[in-house]
Design an enzyme around this catalytic site. Structure first.
Site, PDB file in Angstrom:
ATOM      1  CG  ASP A 199      -1.880   1.094   1.322  1.00 11.77           C
ATOM      2  OD1 ASP A 199      -2.008   1.829   0.317  1.00 11.77           O
ATOM      3  OD2 ASP A 199      -2.534   1.249   2.367  1.00 11.77           O
ATOM      4  CG  ASP A 206      -2.832   3.743  -2.725  1.00  6.87           C
ATOM      5  OD1 ASP A 206      -3.958   3.239  -2.924  1.00  6.87           O
ATOM      6  OD2 ASP A 206      -2.495   4.252  -1.643  1.00  6.87           O
ATOM      7  CD  GLU A 207      -5.491  -0.538  -0.861  1.00  6.87           C
ATOM      8  OE1 GLU A 207      -5.633  -1.479  -0.065  1.00  6.87           O
ATOM      9  OE2 GLU A 207      -6.408   0.232  -1.181  1.00  6.87           O
TER      10      GLU A 207
HETATM   11 MG   LIG Z   1      -2.503   4.025   0.443  1.00  5.92          MG
END
Ligand SMILES: [Mg+2]
Length: 454
Positions: A14, A106-107
């Site tokens: 993350d 973003d993961e």
């Molecule tokens: Mg994040």
């Protein structure tokens, strides 16, 4: 070392304060100041840890922040930059992991068999920082739910491994509403039943859980270390079937400008397609006129040209796809009309193993491969010039994105457009020179050229 000695793990990666971290690549001097992203939207979309400490929360109105916290720097968001960094994160993850699937911008969820999962996670985290200039937190465990929970334990730049030994202890510190899939409303229902933490939930008797809906049962078993959720990644993933890139601009009827928009979308999609490890099946383009009418056209991309690498050079393959797109474009374009937006969709053909050397056509769509881009280049150095080529990492022109973002931050979103990276215009070098002299949109910059709207 035999494969039998290796254990399988699920990792969740993350990006820490992702949008804010990406923006700070452009403004490194603000790194230690409170920064909020969202000027363009009127609300706080993201912020760094210094802004968080002041009490800024997501979706807080920008005018409110400006009044109450005058020390905060407010920045606009630049999704193209975030997407570029996101795709580079996936490419790096693929080098370390057996399967990689993007969950959100973003993961990333990954699957890997190894005897040193912590060492692997540390190396990955370090490479992401060195190459992209952002930090990520990593969660490791046996299931997706536990891996995602693990990530939240230590942030930023943390690595947390939830094992059989520490699982119940960690779960006891996680409030029920922080469990993935349990929203505020469901959480208060559980709290009324005396279930306050993730551990309380995992300790419910199985007979009681049997009466719940399937997603709740799945969550329960995942929290207890039984992997039920599909990891995604190669072969098992529900793959993204298509990728789209669109943008609107001040009205224009100019062919060169409109086609440069179209070919720029193709480059963005080429990079995304590459990061996904899939092959192009068909392309779709549209033009939208000033009255909001859409004109669209699709075409399949012949798969024989993709596999027959002996007869087709990458340049030819790229030319072939751009020819197809230009044909579609000319079928739609009417010089008497003014257009205000264009877009391109790439639909995928068939699954392709991610560790294969990427096929030449898709590689060349976004300018070849290089792993020489480092954080310093992302920070604004000159990676416009060709670096040393290495295999397996796409050269996405991050610094161009940074440059573009900087111009946009200063002069407004519509002030600048990226054309295609020369390759698409190369074959018409003579025509391009003429355009550069006469066309007020295009300045004669080297590759990729920038078209600056007036
Ligand atoms: Mg994040």
């Amino acid at each position: 070392m035999s494969a039998h000695s290796k254990k399988s793990y699920i990792l969740h990666i993350d990006g820490d304060n992702f949008f804010a971290s990406c923006e700070l690549l452009r403004f490194p001097h603000l790194r230690h100041c409170p920064v909020v992203v969202g000027r363009d939207r009127g609300i706080a979309v993201a912020f760094n840890s210094h802004a968080k400490k002041l009490g800024i929360v997501r979706a807080m109105p920008i005018h409110h922040i400006q009044k109450q916290f005058p020390q905060v720097t407010i920045l606009s968001s630049h999704f193209e930059l975030y997407k570029t960094i996101s795709h580079r994160l996936v490419v790096i993850a693929r080098r370390y992991m057996d399967t990689v699937s993007l969950y959100s911008i973003d993961e990333v969820f990954c699957g890997v068999s190894t005897d040193d999962v912590l060492g692997l996670a540390k190396k990955l985290q370090q490479e992401v920082y060195t190459k992209l200039g952002i930090t990520v937190s990593i969660g490791i465990s046996q299931t997706k739910v536990l891996a995602k929970l693990a990530t939240s334990v230590q942030k930023p730049n943390g690595i947390t491994h939830i094992t059989i030994e520490n699982r119940r202890d960690i779960l006891s510190r996680i409030p029920i509403e922080d469990v993935w899939g349990i929203g505020g409303r469901t959480a208060s229902k559980w709290r009324r039943r005396g279930i306050h933490t993730a551990r309380d939930f995992a300790d419910i008797e199985e007979a009681v859980i049997q009466r719940e809906h399937a997603p709740v049962r799945e969550l329960y078993h995942e929290l207890r270390g039984v992997s039920l959720m599909k990891l995604g990644g190669d072969g098992t993933e529900e793959r993204q079937q298509s990728f789209q890139s669109t943008e609107s601009f001040p009205k224009s009827g100019e062919r060169a400008f409109l086609f440069s928009e179209i070919s720029r979308h193709c480059e963005i999609l080429g990079a995304r397609l590459y990061a996904s490890g899939q092959e192009l099946g068909s392309v779709h383009i549209y033009l939208k006129d000033e009255f909001g009418n859409y004109y669209s056209q699709s075409s399949a991309v012949s798969s024989s040209s993709q596999t027959d690498k002996n007869t087709l050079t990458s340049h030819n393959s790229t030319m072939q796809i751009l020819n197809t797109i230009e044909m579609l474009f000319d079928g739609l374009y009417n010089p008497k009309y003014l257009y205000k937006s264009t877009g391109v969709t790439f639909s995928i053909a068939k699954p392709k193993k991610c560790k294969d050397v990427p096929n030449t056509m898709q590689a060349s769509l976004f300018g070849g491969f290089s792993s020489t881009d480092t954080a310093s280049e992302v920070l604004g150095g000159s990676s416009l010039s060709e670096g040393v080529r290495e295999q397996n990492e796409p050269r996405v022109s991050t610094s161009l994105e940074v440059l573009k973002a900087a111009v946009r931050a200063k002069n407004g979103h519509s002030s600048i457009y990226t054309g295609s990276s020369g390759l698409s215009l190369h074959r018409k070098a003579d025509k391009r020179r003429i355009l550069a002299k006469t066309d007020h949109y295009i300045y004669g910059l080297p590759l990729p050229y920038l078209g600056i709207a007036r």
